[in-house]
Structure formats: structure tokens, C-alpha cells
Design a protein around this motif. Structure first.
Motif, PDB file in Angstrom:
ATOM      1  N   TRP A 124      -9.893   0.666   3.656  1.00 26.82           N
ATOM      2  CA  TRP A 124     -10.918  -0.387   3.683  1.00 26.82           C
ATOM      3  C   TRP A 124     -10.715  -1.340   2.510  1.00 26.82           C
ATOM      4  N   ILE A 125     -10.484  -0.778   1.305  1.00 23.07           N
ATOM      5  CA  ILE A 125     -10.332  -1.660   0.136  1.00 23.07           C
ATOM      6  C   ILE A 125      -9.059  -2.485   0.290  1.00 23.07           C
ATOM      7  N   ALA A 126      -7.969  -1.843   0.748  1.00 23.80           N
ATOM      8  CA  ALA A 126      -6.684  -2.564   0.775  1.00 23.80           C
ATOM      9  C   ALA A 126      -6.739  -3.690   1.806  1.00 23.80           C
ATOM     10  N   SER A 127      -7.417  -3.446   2.948  1.00 26.03           N
ATOM     11  CA  SER A 127      -7.340  -4.489   3.999  1.00 26.03           C
ATOM     12  C   SER A 127      -8.295  -5.626   3.702  1.00 26.03           C
ATOM     13  N   ALA A 128      -9.240  -5.431   2.758  1.00 28.95           N
ATOM     14  CA  ALA A 128     -10.182  -6.538   2.517  1.00 28.95           C
ATOM     15  C   ALA A 128      -9.539  -7.582   1.611  1.00 28.95           C
ATOM     16  N   ASN A 129      -8.548  -7.167   0.824  1.00 26.29           N
ATOM     17  CA  ASN A 129      -8.012  -8.136  -0.139  1.00 26.29           C
ATOM     18  C   ASN A 129      -6.709  -8.721   0.377  1.00 26.29           C
ATOM     19  N   PRO A 130      -6.383  -9.961  -0.028  1.00 26.78           N
ATOM     20  CA  PRO A 130      -5.071 -10.494   0.367  1.00 26.78           C
ATOM     21  C   PRO A 130      -3.962  -9.671  -0.273  1.00 26.78           C
ATOM     22  N   ARG A 131      -2.776  -9.763   0.337  1.00 24.38           N
ATOM     23  CA  ARG A 131      -1.662  -8.896  -0.108  1.00 24.38           C
ATOM     24  C   ARG A 131      -0.861  -9.646  -1.158  1.00 24.38           C
ATOM     25  N   SER A 132      -0.428  -8.930  -2.173  1.00 28.84           N
ATOM     26  CA  SER A 132       0.382  -9.618  -3.197  1.00 28.84           C
ATOM     27  C   SER A 132       1.858  -9.359  -2.901  1.00 28.84           C
ATOM     28  N   ARG A 133       2.707 -10.159  -3.484  1.00 32.64           N
ATOM     29  CA  ARG A 133       4.150 -10.057  -3.215  1.00 32.64           C
ATOM     30  C   ARG A 133       4.690  -8.753  -3.784  1.00 32.64           C
ATOM     31  N   VAL A 134       5.870  -8.346  -3.287  1.00 32.77           N
ATOM     32  CA  VAL A 134       6.429  -7.061  -3.731  1.00 32.77           C
ATOM     33  C   VAL A 134       6.757  -7.143  -5.220  1.00 32.77           C
ATOM     34  N   ASP A 135       7.327  -8.259  -5.681  1.00 35.97           N
ATOM     35  CA  ASP A 135       7.701  -8.264  -7.101  1.00 35.97           C
ATOM     36  C   ASP A 135       6.461  -8.298  -7.977  1.00 35.97           C
ATOM     37  N   GLN A 136       5.348  -8.890  -7.462  1.00 33.79           N
ATOM     38  CA  GLN A 136       4.132  -8.821  -8.282  1.00 33.79           C
ATOM     39  C   GLN A 136       3.637  -7.376  -8.366  1.00 33.79           C
ATOM     40  N   MET A 137       3.778  -6.620  -7.250  1.00 32.60           N
ATOM     41  CA  MET A 137       3.321  -5.215  -7.270  1.00 32.60           C
ATOM     42  C   MET A 137       4.160  -4.411  -8.266  1.00 32.60           C
ATOM     43  N   THR A 138       5.497  -4.593  -8.194  1.00 35.72           N
ATOM     44  CA  THR A 138       6.331  -3.790  -9.101  1.00 35.72           C
ATOM     45  C   THR A 138       6.077  -4.203 -10.549  1.00 35.72           C
ATOM     46  N   ASP A 139       5.879  -5.517 -10.808  1.00 40.94           N
ATOM     47  CA  ASP A 139       5.557  -5.912 -12.198  1.00 40.94           C
ATOM     48  C   ASP A 139       4.289  -5.205 -12.648  1.00 40.94           C
ATOM     49  N   PHE A 140       3.264  -5.222 -11.749  1.00 43.40           N
ATOM     50  CA  PHE A 140       1.986  -4.594 -12.115  1.00 43.40           C
ATOM     51  C   PHE A 140       2.207  -3.127 -12.431  1.00 43.40           C
ATOM     52  N   ALA A 141       3.082  -2.451 -11.604  1.00 39.42           N
ATOM     53  CA  ALA A 141       3.294  -1.008 -11.819  1.00 39.42           C
ATOM     54  C   ALA A 141       3.951  -0.779 -13.180  1.00 39.42           C
ATOM     55  N   TRP A 142       5.007  -1.546 -13.507  1.00 35.23           N
ATOM     56  CA  TRP A 142       5.730  -1.273 -14.760  1.00 35.23           C
ATOM     57  C   TRP A 142       4.899  -1.722 -15.960  1.00 35.23           C
ATOM     58  N   ARG A 143       4.248  -2.899 -15.840  1.00 37.58           N
ATOM     59  CA  ARG A 143       3.659  -3.484 -17.069  1.00 37.58           C
ATOM     60  C   ARG A 143       2.261  -2.945 -17.331  1.00 37.58           C
ATOM     61  N   VAL A 144       1.543  -2.554 -16.257  1.00 44.00           N
ATOM     62  CA  VAL A 144       0.129  -2.184 -16.498  1.00 44.00           C
ATOM     63  C   VAL A 144      -0.061  -0.692 -16.281  1.00 44.00           C
ATOM     64  N   LEU A 145       0.444  -0.194 -15.141  1.00 39.56           N
ATOM     65  CA  LEU A 145       0.133   1.197 -14.791  1.00 39.56           C
ATOM     66  C   LEU A 145       0.845   2.166 -15.736  1.00 39.56           C
ATOM     67  N   SER A 146       2.123   1.897 -16.025  1.00 43.11           N
ATOM     68  CA  SER A 146       2.857   2.876 -16.843  1.00 43.11           C
ATOM     69  C   SER A 146       2.233   3.016 -18.232  1.00 43.11           C
ATOM     70  N   PRO A 147       1.930   1.933 -18.960  1.00 46.52           N
ATOM     71  CA  PRO A 147       1.295   2.125 -20.270  1.00 46.52           C
ATOM     72  C   PRO A 147       0.000   2.929 -20.165  1.00 46.52           C
ATOM     73  N   PHE A 148      -0.829   2.583 -19.136  1.00 47.95           N
ATOM     74  CA  PHE A 148      -2.091   3.328 -19.005  1.00 47.95           C
ATOM     75  C   PHE A 148      -1.800   4.813 -18.782  1.00 47.95           C
ATOM     76  N   ALA A 149      -0.758   5.101 -17.965  1.00 53.11           N
ATOM     77  CA  ALA A 149      -0.458   6.520 -17.695  1.00 53.11           C
ATOM     78  C   ALA A 149      -0.054   7.213 -18.996  1.00 53.11           C
ATOM     79  N   LEU A 150       0.764   6.531 -19.813  1.00 49.18           N
ATOM     80  CA  LEU A 150       1.211   7.163 -21.082  1.00 49.18           C
ATOM     81  C   LEU A 150       0.006   7.391 -21.995  1.00 49.18           C
TER      82      LEU A 150
END
Lengths: 342, 155, 164, 372
Positions: free
Chosen positions: A301-327
């Protein structure tokens, strides 16, 4: 009885067969039906309601139709290689599922298996993409792999935080550390675990692609990427592998963070007293499955309500935001365990 | 014991019912009729009630909704588009331009505009220029009945 | 309530004539009104088209930097090309008219292309080149609109039996 | 360019999911970014202008409908006004009033269709269906007044074919308030959603020299900073009596003239159209709806005329030549999409192949009017 095997082994096999054939495999039809009706309700319209009562038979009609499609070209050996590989990926994501206390083979490393099944799925998509002669296939395959690697890294670290809290990676250990009531779930025990929970959910979505069950109605790439060459049965196999990847990921999330299959202790003692072991395992399983379905539908439900971002934006978000938070969550969880003794 | 023919007929009726209740469609259009197909996806005339989901690729679709003019230049591309769909496939033709009856088809057909039936086999024609959305839905229901081979039950 | 139709008058005739004298001899230019009460239109020869267009664009006072419309019409076997020029700052309009006489109903006609002055003319010139058989010299080659027809589609006697 | 790896040729065929209408894009890809793009059209060539030369004057009006099927009133309007200028016919005020209401309503319908195509490429299904639901309400209005949803065929030379049905103006007023409420909904859910912002900011920037060079007009030019609206310049249909602002791209977020500006400018234009409708409905002129004596036009006196109006996509020009016979000698339209199509190759350089559908949808190219 066969030496070395517990008395309940045969009953476990029976229950496992019952669970797989009647609950896990048809869950694809149930989730696809709920997803279409729910997203239709969100979009102020009525989902499929002409086939069967309230459209209940729509998934079966789709399944039967897809099986009847005759592919226009003959079955070459590349397709059979890919077909067997994708079937193995589907089996891998289904085999390593935590299904309840009495039913599983539990080893020290058993909770690492879902990560490897996600990687096997990604490898399947890459091979499928490169095996097609179209440009869309190549670009789609490479994009899927980049997306999955960027998602697996923060998810793995978030998974380690839970291991620190529970002190091991056995399913039993992970489940028994959490009680029935929400305040005893690992995701709410400490703020760092909450961060690990959010990182795990979002990176799971990045691995499976946002929105996870991406119909081929509006493809992300121009030509539909990896799916562009598929049709009929192959398309069905590819979609099922993506669905079961999503199912196993939600199950692992529930087991790790949202209080796996732990029932209230009073109820368990009463049933133990009545020697109803099979009833306990079944109730635990259905409690686990209901939580998994709730997580899946909420994510869709959450994913389909929002517009989709490009693949490179997703991977940037994963490396730049998610990984630091995980560490940060990893260090925090370690400090929390060592200093704050409860 | 019931004869084998009974099982064969019920099985074929079941398969035909499945094919008719999940027609995934892809549409090619010039302008006016293509807008009507876009409106059909909306909430008032929801086509998903009949199990029709719009697809973006002909390989995954089994119903082709053709509308608008087919000029000489576009006819070969329409043929390739239809050939790349997998059997069993169906075609629903919308509007008057499709069977050569609209305002642009002169007696001598100056720009060699072609009828769709000359290019690909058509199952159901929907009249109108542009046809009303209710007419297109009626076309889809008649197509479903045609696939099932008899008047459609509510089932 | 009668709607008043007011039209901005262009620079008056004499000022325009004096401006153009440096380029063209007076005999080569004829000024007439376009339509019922439209702006000024200049009938000029085909050879001096490109020279005049570059002058009209670079002139500081006129600044006609938009070719908003280029259309060709056939009056009794004579192809009349009309260039509608407009300046973006003052929104003034000027119309250039040229007349081309094809040798036969299937023959090509030659004109200098104004793509070097106004790049926006390229799609319109390509359409006129294909439909009316006017070869614009200097127009870059591009994809065709229509498959190969014998003769030119929009000329009056284009396809026998269809319309005439 | 990596040595030894020349560019990949990719032909996006006429019938494709991301193309708004049949046209061919020949792309040269350097692994993933588009290096060169060539556009070929002509698949929808119906020969509208050739057929108009053989039809009577009123029948030619029907063909002007099929110029831009989504907003059919603008093709009719420009042809009708050209004939009125050749004949020197002045339209009564009530007919002008109905024409302006229809023009503003079809501008809103065309912009909603534009947003639907943007929502399709960005795969936000929820907003897609809200847009289609609101678009249906306005199509009902067209049905109430003219009987048809798309090709209305409602104008006659010198006025309109019938008077307004009662209850029409109240529903138009409802629509205006509805537009404002819906705009807030679109803004929160879609336009200023941060994922949509990441996707569209600084993408497909239309430079001002391209706008002047390629003849781009309408909302695309206004999004690049050109405050140029034909309704304000020459007073043809009585727009000078109404005060409405021309929304111009500001480029506060991202560059001036990127995809997000084009979307926001069209949203503000829908708000301005709602304002115009409100001001129009306050003063409803009375009087007859058609200049009497001109119901069935037999022949137009010889003459020429050139008229431009502000259609939903840009400036639509019509050059009409009549020689006094019962059918026009020559009609030539200059649709706004010709300029947008010419600008597309320039916009495509350096674009990632994933963004091409979004840039293509943001230019709002109407192929039906390019291939008349």
C-alpha cells in the motif's frame, strides 16, 4: 522409529506438506487478490468483481490463462537453463523459511539463508537479462544486480544488530527472545533496534524493487527491462519467484523484529499440559502468517501510493543513507547490550 | 461412468472461461478513440472489473484494442505488433475509422488509408466515432461471450 | 456589445520602404495589405528572399526573430508562399509573399531555404517540400512524412480521379 | 565514449508503451545515456487540409475537430474565427461567452490528460485515477452542452449552434470550486512529493534560446520564463475584459524550464482557467447565440485571413484562403506541437534512457495535430 529421528518427525513432515501445499503456495493467489482489491479501493474504484463471488476466482482465471499461452518460438536450451535456475531460486527462497517452533531444522547459521536466496534471485534475473538479445534485457539485468547489492549490504548489518540483542542466529533463539506483546518485540526494545528495523524494511524493498509486485502495466525501464522477453509460462515463473522472494523477506522481518510466532505464555502452558503439541505449532504458524500478510499488504500500500524513483536514485539512497544508519544501529546495539544490562 | 467427451467439454469450457475472464489488453491508437480507452482505465468505467488489466508489452497481452486510422506507412508496424502477441489472442476494433467508414475515407481513398480487417483478423467491432465507453465495455462483454461460446453466465 | 477589434498598426509604409531601399531596388518590392485589414505584406522576387530575411532579422529596430507560420497556397497553377514574421519584443507582424510558377504540374520548384536565419522553419519547409514539390536549397535532409507517391499530394491536380 | 564500443542503435517503434501516439524515435545510446535522437512522424497523416478543400464550409468544420482530439474545441475555434475575419462578421456577445467557457474547460481537460500521462510514466497509480475521475466530471459538462465528449462540432460561423441548456452554468461553477480543492490534493500527493521532486528537478531543461530557435510556444515556453500568452496580446475573444495572470516558470526549485516547472505551470494554468470561468459566469450576457441569417453558410467572399489562438498546448495558427466558392481554397494550420517535436532531439542529449518517457510526456506532444 528410524533411529536418531524424533518421534514427531513423521507428523512434522505431514504438517510441513500441509502448510506448503495449502497455505504458502496459494498465498500468491491470496496476496495478488488482496493487492488488486486494496489498491483498487485506494484508487476510488472497484477491483475485479465479475469472476466468481466478489472476484475471488480472478487469480485462478489469470493462472489458467497464463498456462494456456503457447509461446511463439521453440524452447531453446538457454531457456531451459534459465528455467531450471529460476526454479532453484524459488525453491531456495521457500526452503529456508522459519515456519514455527517445532517444524524447522534449526542450525547456528539458519537465519542467514534468506539473504543468499535473495542473491540467487538477483543472479537469476541477471542471467535472464543477459540471455536476451534485446538492449532492454541487458540494461535491466545489470540494473537489477546493482539494485540488489546496494540493498543487501545495509540489510545484512541491520540483521547483525538483532543477532547482538538475542545472542545468536538460531531461529529458536531469535523467536524466544520476543514475547507475544509488542513491548517485548526486539524492534521496540531499544532505539537502535528500531533504526535497524526501519533500515531492514526499506533495504528489503530496494532489493525487491519498489513497488515489490511491480505489474508490467507501467514498466520501470522503457522496454520493461528483464521482463520484456518473457511471456506466458516464463513470465508466470518470473513473477512467482519475485512474489515468493517478497513473502520470505516479510516472514524474516516478522521473525526478526515483530515478535515471531510467540504466543502468550499462559496459553502455551495450558496446551502443553494437554499434550496438544501439533495444535501449538499450527497456532504459532497461523499467528506468524497473519503478521506476515499484514506487513506485506502495508508495504504494498505504501509503495504503490508514492511515485517511483529511478534505480540509480534508489541505489544512491541505499549506499549514502541506509548503510550509515545501519552501522550506527550496529554500534548502538552493541553498546546498549554491554552497558545497559536488563 | 460419464464419457470422456463430458470431461473434455467441461475442461475446454473451464479453459475458455479462464481465457475470457482475464483479458490483459494493450491498445494502439491515433487520438480520439485512444483517449476513450484511457478513460476506461479510470474509476467510472473501470475495466478491471472484467479482469482486463492494461499491459505495456504485446508479448504479455492477449487482447489488442485497435483504434484510429491505419495509414499505409503504419500498417506493416501494426502487423508486427499483432504477430508478437502470443496465441490465443483476440482483437477488438474501435470506432468508424477502423472499418473504413469514418470522415477520412473518401471514395477514392486519397492517402491509401487501410481497413484494419485487411491487416489483422478482428473479433469484435465497436461502432461510434469515438464510441462511448459503455459501448466499448459492451464490446468486451460480447468478446467474453464469444470466447466462452455461449451467453455469459454471471459466474 | 460590439467587440472592438483594434490592431496595432505596423511601422508606416514609407518608413518600411526607406529601410528596404538599401537592399532591394524599389521596383523589386510591392507593398500591399494582407486580408481585409491585416498587417503589411511585401511581395518580393524569389532570388532576393534570403538576403531580405537576414536583413529583417538582424535589423535592430525591426527585430523580426520569429517565423511563426510558413504556408503555401495554389492560385490557378501559381504557388504562393507566405512567410508570417513576428518580433518577440514588440509583437509586430510582417508578411513576406513570394510566387513560384512550376513548369508542369509534376515539376519541382526551387527556393532558398531560410533555415539559416530562423531554425524553426525546418519542419514547415520539409512539409512543404514533400507536399508541394518546392525544393528548399540548403534544407538538411530528414525523414519523409509519407511513403513515395507519384506527384505532389497537395497540388490541385495531384491525383487524377480523386478530387478534381 | 569507451574505445571499441560504438553507440547502440535503438528504434522505439511506432506502437510503444511510452510514446503518446504513433511516432518513431531512433536513439543512439552510449551504454545507458542517449547521445542522439531522431524523430520520424507521419503515421497518422489523414490529409485533413486536402479533404477540407473538397468539403462545404460547415462540413470542413468537422475536420478541424480532428486536429487535436483531446481539446477539439481549439481546432474548430481557429477555423471559425478565420472565416469570420474573412467575412468581417462580428460574433454576438453571448456566443463569445459560450466559446470562452468551452475553451477554458477544454484547457483544463487537456492539462488533466497531460498530468495523467506524467503519472503513468512515474507509476503513481493512485493519483492517476483521481485525475481521471475529475476529468470525467468535465467531460460530463461537454456532454450536457454539446452531446459529445470529444469532437464537439458545436460552433457555427458567427456564433454557436444552440443556446446553453439550463443548469449548465451552476455545474460549471461547481467544477471551478472542485478544481481548487483537487489542486491541493494533487500537490500534496504528487507534485510536491519528494520522490517526484527528485525525479523531475533539473531534468530536461528547455533553454531559452531553444524556445526562440525552435518556435516552442504555450505552457512549455512559459515554463522557461517567456511570459507570452496570445490571449493577452491580440484581443480576439474578449479576454481583455477579464483579469487573469499568466503563470511563468520560476525555477526556484531546480533549474528554470525543467520538467517540474512545466508541470507546475500547467497546474497554475488550470487554477487561472477556473478563475476565468468564475469571472465569466458573474456577467452572463443576454441576446441571441448566433448571428441571424448566417445559419447555413453557402459561400464565403474571396479573401485571406491569418488567426492565432492560445490552445492548450501552445499557439495554434490558421491561414485561410477562400476564392468565393462553396469550399475553402486552402487551409493551413500551424499546430504548437511542431515546435515541441523539433525541440525533443535537443532535450534528449545526455538523458538517461530511463528518463526519456518522462521528458517525452512533459512536452505534451500531440502527434495527431503534427501529422494533420
Amino acid at each position: 522409529m528410524i533411529a536418531g529421528l524424533g518421534t514427531g518427525f513423521l507428523s512434522n513432515i505431514l504438517i510441513l506438506f500441509f502448510i506448503y501445499s495449502l497455505v504458502l503456495l496459494p498465498s500468491a493467489a491470496l496476496i495478488s487478490y488482496c493487492d488488486r482489491k486494496l489498491s483498487a479501493r485506494l484508487q476510488a474504484r472497484v477491483g475485479p468483481h465479475r469472476t466468481g463471488f466478489l472476484g475471488m476466482l480472478q487469480p485462478f482465471a489469470d493462472l489458467l490463462k497464463l498456462l494456456q499461452k503457447r509461446s511463439a518460438w521453440d524452447w531453446s536450451w538457454e531457456d531451459s537453463v534459465w528455467g531450471s535456475f529460476q526454479a532453484m531460486a524459488v525453491y531456495a527462497s521457500l526452503a529456508a523459511l522459519p515456519l514455527g517452533s517445532a517444524l524447522l531444522m534449526d542450525t547456528e547459521m539458519s537465519s542467514f539463508l534468506p539473504f543468499f536466496s535473495a542473491l540467487v534471485l538477483a543472479l537469476g534475473s541477471l542471467l535472464l537479462g543477459l540471455n536476451q538479445a534485446t538492449i532492454a534485457g541487458w540494461l535491466g539485468g545489470i540494473r537489477v544486480v546493482g539494485q540488489v547489492f546496494s540493498g543487501v549490504f545495509p540489510a545484512f548489518i541491520a540483521f547483525l544488530c538483532v543477532g547482538i540483542h538475542t545472542g545468536g542466529f538460531r531461529w529458536k533463539l531469535l523467536a524466544s527472545a520476543q514475547g507475544f506483546y509488542p513491548w517485548s518485540w526486539t524492534c521496540l526494545t531499544s532505539p537502535f533496534q528500531l533504526i535497524a528495523f526501519l533500515v531492514f524494511i526499506i533495504s528489503g524493498l530496494i532489493i525487491l524493487g519498489l513497488p515489490p509486485l511491480e505489474g508490467s502495466q507501467f514498466p520501470s525501464e522503457i522496454d520493461g527491462g528483464v521482463v520484456s522477453h518473457l511471456s506466458g509460462r516464463r513470465w508466470l515463473l518470473f513473477q512467482l519467484s519475485k512474489f515468493y522472494g517478497f513473502l520470505s523477506w516479510s516472514m524474516v522481518t516478522v521473525v526478526l523484529f515483530l515478535g515471531a510466532w510467540s504466543l502468550p505464555d499462559a496459553l502455551v502452558q495450558v496446551l502443553e499440559a494437554m499434550e496438544a503439541k501439533i495444535l501449538v505449532s499450527l497456532m504459532e504458524f497461523f499467528w506468524l502468517m497473519s503478521k506476515t500478510f499484514v506487513v506485506m499488504l502495508a508495504v504494498i500500500w505504501i509503495a504503490s501510493a508514492n511515485p517511483r524513483s529511478r534505480v540509480d536514485q534508489m541505489t544512491d539512497f541505499a549506499w549514502r543513507v541506509l548503510s550509515p544508519f545501519a552501522l550506527v544501529a550496529l554500534m548502538g546495539a552493541a553498546l546498549w547490550e554491554s552497558w545497559v544490562v536488563f | 461412468m460419464l464419457g470422456a467427451r463430458f470431461y473434455a467439454s467441461t475442461l475446454s469450457r473451464l479453459l475458455a472461461w479462464a481465457r475470457s475472464r482475464s483479458l490483459w489488453y494493450v491498445y494502439t491508437g491515433s487520438g480520439c478513440c485512444a483517449d476513450e480507452v484511457m478513460n476506461l482505465m479510470g474509476c467510472r468505467y473501470d475495466l478491471e472489473r472484467f479482469g482486463c488489466v492494461p499491459q505495456s508489452d504485446p508479448k504479455q497481452a492477449d487482447l489488442l484494442i485497435v483504434s484510429g486510422l491505419v495509414s499505409e506507412k503504419a500498417s506493416s508496424h501494426l502487423k508486427d505488433f499483432y504477430e508478437s502477441m502470443l496465441t490465443p489472442r483476440y482483437v477488438l476494433a474501435l470506432g468508424a475509422c477502423v472499418n473504413g467508414a469514418s470522415a477520412f475515407y473518401q471514395e477514392a481513398n486519397f492517402f491509401k488509408l487501410q481497413k484494419v480487417s485487411q491487416i489483422i483478423p478482428v473479433d469484435v467491432y465497436v461502432p461510434g466515432c469515438p464510441p462511448r465507453p459503455e459501448a466499448i465495455m459492451n464490446g468486451i462483454i460480447t468478446l467474453q461471450e464469444k470466447i466462452c461460446g455461449q451467453a455469459s453466465t454471471s459466474f | 456589445m460590439e467587440l472592438l477589434r483594434f490592431r496595432k498598426r505596423f511601422v508606416d509604409k514609407h518608413q518600411l520602404l526607406s529601410k528596404i531601399h538599401e537592399i532591394l531596388p524599389t521596383s523589386a518590392v510591392e507593398i500591399r495589405r494582407f486580408g481585409r485589414e491585416g498587417p503589411l505584406s511585401l511581395w518580393i522576387e524569389v532570388q532576393s528572399l534570403l538576403r531580405l530575411c537576414t536583413f529583417l532579422k538582424q535589423d535592430s529596430e525591426l527585430q523580426l526573430d520569429l517565423l511563426e507560420h510558413l504556408s503555401v497556397a495554389e492560385f490557378e497553377k501559381v504557388l504562393v508562399g507566405t512567410y508570417f514574421l513576428r518580433s518577440y519584443q514588440t509583437q509586430e507582424q510582417l508578411i513576406l509573399r513570394i510566387s513560384l510558377i512550376p513548369a508542369a504540374s509534376e515539376a519541382w520548384v526551387e527556393v532558398d531555404s531560410v533555415v539559416s536565419v530562423w531554425p524553426m522553419a525546418e519542419p514547415m519547409e520539409r512539409e512543404m517540400q514533400e507536399m508541394f514539390g518546392i525544393r528548399f536549397l540548403g534544407l538538411p535532409v530528414g525523414p519523409r512524412f509519407l511513403p513515395e507517391y507519384q506527384g505532389f499530394v497537395l497540388r490541385k491536380g495531384a491525383l487524377p480521379g480523386a478530387f478534381t | 565514449m569507451i574505445e571499441g564500443l560504438e553507440w547502440i542503435d535503438w528504434k522505439l517503434g511506432p506502437y510503444h508503451a511510452c510514446l503518446p501516439a504513433p511516432m518513431v524515435l531512433r536513439l543512439k545510446l552510449n551504454v545507458d545515456t542517449i547521445v542522439q535522437c531522431e524523430v520520424e512522424t507521419g503515421f497518422l497523416y489523414k490529409g485533413i487540409e486536402k479533404i477540407m478543400e473538397t468539403r462545404s464550409w460547415q462540413a470542413a468544420m468537422v475536420y478541424a475537430d480532428h486536429l487535436d482530439p483531446e481539446a477539439a474545441i481549439f481546432g474548430e475555434l481557429v477555423f471559425c474565427m478565420a472565416v469570420e475575419e474573412v467575412m468581417g462578421l462580428c460574433v454576438p456577445a453571448r456566443a463569445q461567452f459560450v466559446r470562452m467557457i468551452l475553451a477554458e474547460l477544454s484547457r483544463i481537460v487537456s492539462h488533466l490528460a497531460f498530468l495523467v500521462r506524467i503519472a503513468k510514466t512515474v507509476h503513481s497509480e493512485v493519483i492517476l485515477h483521481y485525475l481521471l475521475r475529475d476529468r470525467e466530471k468535465i467531460l460530463d459538462l461537454f456532454e450536457l452542452l454539446t452531446g459529445a465528449r470529444f469532437s464537439l462540432n458545436f460552433l457555427r460561423f458567427g456564433g454557436v449552434c444552440t443556446d446553453m441548456t439550463e443548469g449548465f452554468l451552476e455545474r460549471v461553477l461547481e467544477i471551478c470550486d472542485n478544481v481548487h480543492i483537487r489542486m491541493r490534493e494533487y500537490n500534496d500527493l504528487f507534485i510536491f512529493n519528494d520522490r517526484f521532486l527528485n525525479r523531475t528537478l533539473c531534468l530536461g531543461v528547455l533553454k531559452p534560446e531553444w524556445v526562440l530557435g525552435c518556435g516552442v510556444t504555450g505552457p512549455n515556453a512559459r515554463a522557461s520564463g517567456f511570459s507570452w500568452d496570445v490571449r493577452k496580446q491580440n484581443a480576439l475573444m474578449g479576454y481583455e475584459m477579464l483579469d487573469f495572470a499568466i503563470p511563468v516558470g520560476t525555477g526556484i526549485r531546480g533549474f528554470l524550464g525543467d520538467v517540474h516547472d512545466r508541470v507546475v505551470v500547467r497546474l497554475e494554468e488550470m487554477a487561472q482557467s477556473a478563475e476565468i470561468l468564475k469571472q465569466l459566469i458573474e456577467t452572463v450576457p443576454s441576446g441571441e447565440y448566433l448571428q441571424e441569417g448566417y445559419a447555413h453558410l453557402k459561400s464565403v467572399p474571396a479573401g485571406e485571413a491569418y488567426v492565432r489562438i492560445e490552445s492548450a498546448r501552445g499557439v495554434l495558427g490558421c491561414h485561410l484562403v477562400s476564392d468565393g466558392s462553396s469550399s475553402p481554397l486552402r487551409v493551413h494550420f500551424r499546430p504548437p506541437s511542431v515546435g515541441h517535436l523539433m525541440v525533443l532531439p535537443a532535450l534528449c542529449e545526455g538523458l538517461s534512457s530511463e528518463d526519456l518517457p518522462l521528458v517525452l510526456a512533459s512536452l505534451d506532444i500531440g502527434i495527431a495535430e503534427v501529422d494533420r
